[in-house]
Write a protein that holds these residues in place. Structure first.
Motif, PDB file in Angstrom:
ATOM      1  N   VAL A  10       0.847  -1.189   0.000  1.00 31.27           N
ATOM      2  CA  VAL A  10       0.000   0.000   0.000  1.00 31.27           C
ATOM      3  C   VAL A  10       0.885   1.243   0.000  1.00 31.27           C
ATOM      4  O   VAL A  10       1.793   1.359   0.832  1.00 31.27           O
ATOM      5  CB  VAL A  10      -0.948   0.052   1.216  1.00 31.27           C
ATOM      6  N   LEU A  11       0.616   2.145  -0.920  1.00 27.31           N
ATOM      7  CA  LEU A  11       1.276   3.446  -0.950  1.00 27.31           C
ATOM      8  C   LEU A  11       0.311   4.488  -0.425  1.00 27.31           C
ATOM      9  O   LEU A  11      -0.808   4.626  -0.954  1.00 27.31           O
ATOM     10  CB  LEU A  11       1.701   3.800  -2.372  1.00 27.31           C
ATOM     11  N   VAL A  12       0.713   5.206   0.611  1.00 28.62           N
ATOM     12  CA  VAL A  12      -0.073   6.316   1.145  1.00 28.62           C
ATOM     13  C   VAL A  12       0.565   7.609   0.646  1.00 28.62           C
ATOM     14  O   VAL A  12       1.760   7.849   0.902  1.00 28.62           O
ATOM     15  CB  VAL A  12      -0.116   6.294   2.685  1.00 28.62           C
ATOM     16  N   ILE A  13      -0.200   8.416  -0.045  1.00 34.69           N
ATOM     17  CA  ILE A  13       0.295   9.682  -0.574  1.00 34.69           C
ATOM     18  C   ILE A  13      -0.248  10.804   0.300  1.00 34.69           C
ATOM     19  O   ILE A  13      -1.449  11.048   0.351  1.00 34.69           O
ATOM     20  CB  ILE A  13      -0.132   9.876  -2.034  1.00 34.69           C
ATOM     21  N   GLY A  14       0.645  11.475   1.012  1.00 32.02           N
ATOM     22  CA  GLY A  14       0.248  12.551   1.911  1.00 32.02           C
ATOM     23  C   GLY A  14       0.513  12.191   3.354  1.00 32.02           C
ATOM     24  O   GLY A  14       0.011  11.185   3.859  1.00 32.02           O
ATOM     25  N   ALA A  15       1.324  13.013   4.038  1.00 31.17           N
ATOM     26  CA  ALA A  15       1.708  12.745   5.426  1.00 31.17           C
ATOM     27  C   ALA A  15       1.106  13.764   6.379  1.00 31.17           C
ATOM     28  O   ALA A  15       1.765  14.242   7.301  1.00 31.17           O
ATOM     29  CB  ALA A  15       3.230  12.714   5.558  1.00 31.17           C
ATOM     30  N   GLY A  16      -0.165  14.109   6.146  1.00 27.95           N
ATOM     31  CA  GLY A  16      -0.916  14.847   7.136  1.00 27.95           C
ATOM     32  C   GLY A  16      -1.510  13.865   8.137  1.00 27.95           C
ATOM     33  O   GLY A  16      -1.186  12.670   8.119  1.00 27.95           O
ATOM     34  N   PRO A  17      -2.396  14.312   9.018  1.00 28.11           N
ATOM     35  CA  PRO A  17      -2.948  13.410  10.027  1.00 28.11           C
ATOM     36  C   PRO A  17      -3.627  12.171   9.448  1.00 28.11           C
ATOM     37  O   PRO A  17      -3.448  11.064   9.962  1.00 28.11           O
ATOM     38  CB  PRO A  17      -3.946  14.300  10.781  1.00 28.11           C
ATOM     39  N   SER A  46      -0.710  24.967  13.073  1.00 25.05           N
ATOM     40  CA  SER A  46      -1.803  24.233  13.719  1.00 25.05           C
ATOM     41  C   SER A  46      -3.056  24.358  12.870  1.00 25.05           C
ATOM     42  O   SER A  46      -4.063  24.910  13.299  1.00 25.05           O
ATOM     43  CB  SER A  46      -2.045  24.781  15.127  1.00 25.05           C
ATOM     44  N   ARG A  47      -3.000  23.875  11.645  1.00 28.14           N
ATOM     45  CA  ARG A  47      -4.132  24.038  10.735  1.00 28.14           C
ATOM     46  C   ARG A  47      -5.395  23.408  11.328  1.00 28.14           C
ATOM     47  O   ARG A  47      -6.453  24.007  11.329  1.00 28.14           O
ATOM     48  CB  ARG A  47      -3.808  23.423   9.374  1.00 28.14           C
ATOM     49  N   ALA A  48      -5.311  22.172  11.759  1.00 24.88           N
ATOM     50  CA  ALA A  48      -6.421  21.530  12.467  1.00 24.88           C
ATOM     51  C   ALA A  48      -6.005  21.415  13.929  1.00 24.88           C
ATOM     52  O   ALA A  48      -4.850  21.144  14.230  1.00 24.88           O
ATOM     53  CB  ALA A  48      -6.695  20.149  11.880  1.00 24.88           C
ATOM     54  N   PHE A  49      -6.937  21.609  14.831  1.00 25.34           N
ATOM     55  CA  PHE A  49      -6.542  21.757  16.230  1.00 25.34           C
ATOM     56  C   PHE A  49      -7.466  21.068  17.206  1.00 25.34           C
ATOM     57  O   PHE A  49      -7.083  20.765  18.322  1.00 25.34           O
ATOM     58  CB  PHE A  49      -6.469  23.250  16.594  1.00 25.34           C
ATOM     59  N   ALA A  50      -8.731  20.804  16.834  1.00 30.47           N
ATOM     60  CA  ALA A  50      -9.698  20.207  17.749  1.00 30.47           C
ATOM     61  C   ALA A  50      -9.763  18.704  17.498  1.00 30.47           C
ATOM     62  O   ALA A  50     -10.105  18.261  16.393  1.00 30.47           O
ATOM     63  CB  ALA A  50     -11.077  20.840  17.563  1.00 30.47           C
ATOM     64  N   ALA A 304     -16.229  25.284  11.070  1.00 32.38           N
ATOM     65  CA  ALA A 304     -17.250  25.213  12.109  1.00 32.38           C
ATOM     66  C   ALA A 304     -17.359  23.792  12.647  1.00 32.38           C
ATOM     67  O   ALA A 304     -17.533  22.844  11.891  1.00 32.38           O
ATOM     68  CB  ALA A 304     -18.601  25.667  11.561  1.00 32.38           C
ATOM     69  N   GLY A 305     -17.239  23.655  13.942  1.00 29.33           N
ATOM     70  CA  GLY A 305     -17.403  22.354  14.578  1.00 29.33           C
ATOM     71  C   GLY A 305     -16.152  21.515  14.648  1.00 29.33           C
ATOM     72  O   GLY A 305     -16.151  20.455  15.266  1.00 29.33           O
ATOM     73  N   GLY A 306     -15.056  21.938  14.007  1.00 32.74           N
ATOM     74  CA  GLY A 306     -13.812  21.184  14.086  1.00 32.74           C
ATOM     75  C   GLY A 306     -13.945  19.745  13.617  1.00 32.74           C
ATOM     76  O   GLY A 306     -13.389  18.825  14.223  1.00 32.74           O
ATOM     77  N   GLN A 307     -14.677  19.520  12.511  1.00 34.51           N
ATOM     78  CA  GLN A 307     -14.987  18.158  12.082  1.00 34.51           C
ATOM     79  C   GLN A 307     -14.026  17.587  11.039  1.00 34.51           C
ATOM     80  O   GLN A 307     -13.951  16.372  10.872  1.00 34.51           O
ATOM     81  CB  GLN A 307     -16.402  18.124  11.507  1.00 34.51           C
ATOM     82  N   GLY A 308     -13.304  18.432  10.321  1.00 30.19           N
ATOM     83  CA  GLY A 308     -12.551  17.973   9.158  1.00 30.19           C
ATOM     84  C   GLY A 308     -11.515  16.913   9.450  1.00 30.19           C
ATOM     85  O   GLY A 308     -11.562  15.809   8.904  1.00 30.19           O
ATOM     86  N   MET A 309     -10.529  17.218  10.300  1.00 32.25           N
ATOM     87  CA  MET A 309      -9.462  16.265  10.586  1.00 32.25           C
ATOM     88  C   MET A 309     -10.016  15.003  11.232  1.00 32.25           C
ATOM     89  O   MET A 309      -9.583  13.889  10.931  1.00 32.25           O
ATOM     90  CB  MET A 309      -8.402  16.893  11.487  1.00 32.25           C
ATOM     91  N   ASN A 310     -10.981  15.159  12.134  1.00 35.31           N
ATOM     92  CA  ASN A 310     -11.536  14.004  12.826  1.00 35.31           C
ATOM     93  C   ASN A 310     -12.229  13.056  11.853  1.00 35.31           C
ATOM     94  O   ASN A 310     -12.125  11.829  11.984  1.00 35.31           O
ATOM     95  CB  ASN A 310     -12.509  14.476  13.903  1.00 35.31           C
ATOM     96  N   THR A 311     -12.909  13.611  10.862  1.00 39.51           N
ATOM     97  CA  THR A 311     -13.547  12.770   9.849  1.00 39.51           C
ATOM     98  C   THR A 311     -12.492  12.017   9.050  1.00 39.51           C
ATOM     99  O   THR A 311     -12.654  10.834   8.735  1.00 39.51           O
ATOM    100  CB  THR A 311     -14.432  13.627   8.928  1.00 39.51           C
ATOM    101  N   GLY A 312     -11.393  12.681   8.726  1.00 39.40           N
ATOM    102  CA  GLY A 312     -10.310  12.021   8.000  1.00 39.40           C
ATOM    103  C   GLY A 312      -9.668  10.896   8.781  1.00 39.40           C
ATOM    104  O   GLY A 312      -9.346   9.831   8.230  1.00 39.40           O
ATOM    105  N   LEU A 313      -9.457  11.091  10.075  1.00 40.25           N
ATOM    106  CA  LEU A 313      -8.873  10.037  10.908  1.00 40.25           C
ATOM    107  C   LEU A 313      -9.764   8.803  10.927  1.00 40.25           C
ATOM    108  O   LEU A 313      -9.276   7.660  10.889  1.00 40.25           O
ATOM    109  CB  LEU A 313      -8.661  10.562  12.333  1.00 40.25           C
TER     110      LEU A 313
END
Length: 534
Positions: A10-17, A46-50, A304-313
């Motif tokens: 598996v190749l993962v492209i992108g080393a964000g969260p 600290s682009r994503a923080f919550a 709003a709601g700090g949902q983006g990073m958490n949804t990605g995780l």
């Protein structure tokens, strides 16, 4: 597949969260994974923080939650201000959410979240291949060939069985697959800074300020040492690229934030200043052949709601075990279709939810903004006193009530997140549900005699080699027996719907913490049959 410089499963492209979480989970499943990133070094902003409760549960399952909490600030709620006056808020100390140990928001810079995940990878000897720009993908029935270039301009070719694109809002993976990315940009521009802040209020609470067309947000990061402040930009035309950030003078941010908060403020020692716009978009598909997208490559939301990073995780957690099962020959390729059927509806709901929040709080202007400020105290004040409202808001933001529909990976009557519960004075169920693997919970509210417990433990031997970790949870008649998890509280039976009296249940929990199958009897054979079909 042609000759490649690097070969992997598996190749993962992108080393964000999102990419880092996926690489960690795949690595723990024994998958030969490589992770590449265009950036020469990890992000410092600290682009994503919550970090939500559901994400903290995922970090806990990996044994990483204490490391993350040590780097952040625990915030117990949200305060709302209108024209500088407090009008209500959310107090997470009052919520009814005993099914999670994380009844708070963890404010932690994205750079620190990435550091925890990078350190975890490093402990297993896996490093990020940095300075690699992927420029194209080609796939056939056997695998995917990713082509690109290194920082010195030399070509690189990476062959993989599967590819995960976690390469952000400008994803080359998404573009190479020609996925639709429907949505639009918000008209507002925002000013943002990670700064030191002097003002009359304390530095321990998340605060939202409304004052006409000005909206201000304060996020505690490191006490008085570092805070994030954010406000709307009211310059004519806004200006700037709709996604990529622009430079921002500190004095401009200070003046705008002071106006939004109606407080005397002084900003100094900035770490990061930017002017930006944001979009609301989602792909139409999460999978195209052997290539998948996750995180910002698949969905971007308002802050709003700090949902983006958490949804990605949670995207990463949903996909990794499925890829591992297929690669090990334990499941057919069709299992991977459930990634899209389970996660795409979640992304669309998050998009709808955050868009609504944004429209109410920051999407108003003129008389509508004045009307919002007039009505907010009358709505937020009474709502702040209702425990049901507090609990519902927490659970929505925490993402702990998301459930998956019945299908290939979820039997009828299952699909909900596996909740936590107290087992004994020093142990909770989440202490058992760790390691990112399948868990089989065998629960008996009625105490089991020694011979019954022994027979059940003997049946656990049939699970050897299946990757399932079994747990027998019951009170015992005649003292404790090795291999039986001691139950001092009936909470676990209540939480998992085990009937009073002689109630029993068998529950199969997936690696990502969702209930895959359940029976109201002690039936290991049926659980094994479901797992084999899966």
């Amino acid at each position: 597949m042609d000759h490649a410089d690097i070969n992997c499963e598996v190749l993962v492209i992108g080393a964000g969260p999102t990419g880092l979480m996926a690489a960690n989970l795949l690595n723990r499943c024994g998958v030969d994974v490589r992770i590449v990133d265009l950036r020469a070094e990890q992000s410092r902003e600290s682009r994503a923080f919550a970090v939500s409760a559901r994400s903290l549960e995922l970090f806990a399952a990996l044994g990483l939650v204490d490391r993350l909490i040590e780097r952040g600030a625990i915030t117990s709620g949200i305060d709302f201000f209108v024209s500088g006056k407090w009008v209500g808020g959310l107090d997470y100390d009052r919520v009814e959410a005993r099914d999670t140990p994380y009844r708070f928001i963890l404010m932690v810079p994205q750079s620190e979240t990435e550091s925890v995940l990078i350190d975890s990878l490093g402990e297993t000897g896996l490093a990020i291949d940095r300075g690699i720009e992927i420029t194209g993908l080609a796939q056939d029935e056997d695998g995917v060939l990713a082509t690109g270039k290194r920082a010195d301009g030399s070509a690189v070719r990476i062959a993989a069985r599967y590819v995960l694109g976690a390469d952000g809002a400008h994803s080359i993976v998404r573009e190479s697959l020609n996925l639709d990315f429907d949505g639009a940009r918000y008209p507002q521009t925002f000013l943002l800074g990670d700064v030191q802040l002097d003002w009359p209020l304390d530095h321990g609470r998340f605060r939202i300020f409304m004052h006409g067309e000005r909206i201000g947000l304060f996020f505690p990061l490191h006490g008085t040492g570092l805070s994030r402040v954010m406000t709307t930009d009211l310059r004519a035309g806004g200006g700037g690229d709709p996604v990529r950030p622009e430079p921002l003078p500190l004095d401009e941010l200070q003046a705008a934030f002071a106006e939004a908060t109606c407080q005397p403020v002084r900003l100094h020692d900035p770490v990061w200043l930017t002017r930006f716009r944001t979009h609301h978009r989602a792909v139409d598909r999460y999978r195209a052949g052997r290539v998948f997208v996750a995180g910002d490559a698949a969905h971007i939301h308002s802050p709003a709601g700090g949902q983006g990073m958490n949804t990605g995780l949670q995207d990463a957690a949903n996909l990794a075990w499925k890829l591992a099962a297929v690669l090990r020959g334990n499941a057919d390729d069709a299992l991977l279709d459930s990634y899209e059927s389970e996660r795409l509806p979640v992304a669309r709901e998050v998009l709808r939810f955050t868009d609504r929040l944004f429209a109410v709080a920051a999407g108003q202007s003129g008389w509508r903004a004045q009307l919002r400020d007039l009505l907010a105290p009358a709505i937020l004040g009474p709502a702040s006193g209702l425990a049901a409202v507090q609990s519902a808001a927490f659970r929505k933001f925490a993402q702990i009530d998301i459930a998956y529909p019945a299908g290939r990976t979820v039997a009828a009557g299952a699909g909900m997140r596996a909740p936590d519960a107290q087992l004994s004075r020093h142990r909770d169920l989440f202490d058992l549900l760790c390691g990112y693997r399948f868990h089989l919970l065998v629960l008996s509210r009625e105490p089991l005699a020694a011979n019954e417990a022994r027979a059940m433990l003997d049946r656990f031997s049939t699970l050897r080699g299946t990757g399932v970790e079994p747990h027998l949870l019951t009170r015992q008649a005649g003292g404790l027996r090795e291999g039986v998890d001691r139950i001092e509280s009936g909470e676990v039976f209540d939480r998992y719907g085990v009937a009073a009296g002689d109630g029993r249940a068998t529950i199969l929990v997936r690696p990502d913490g969702y209930v895959a199958w359940r029976s109201d009897t002690l039936d290991i054979a049926a659980a094994t049959d479901f797992l084999q079909r899966l």
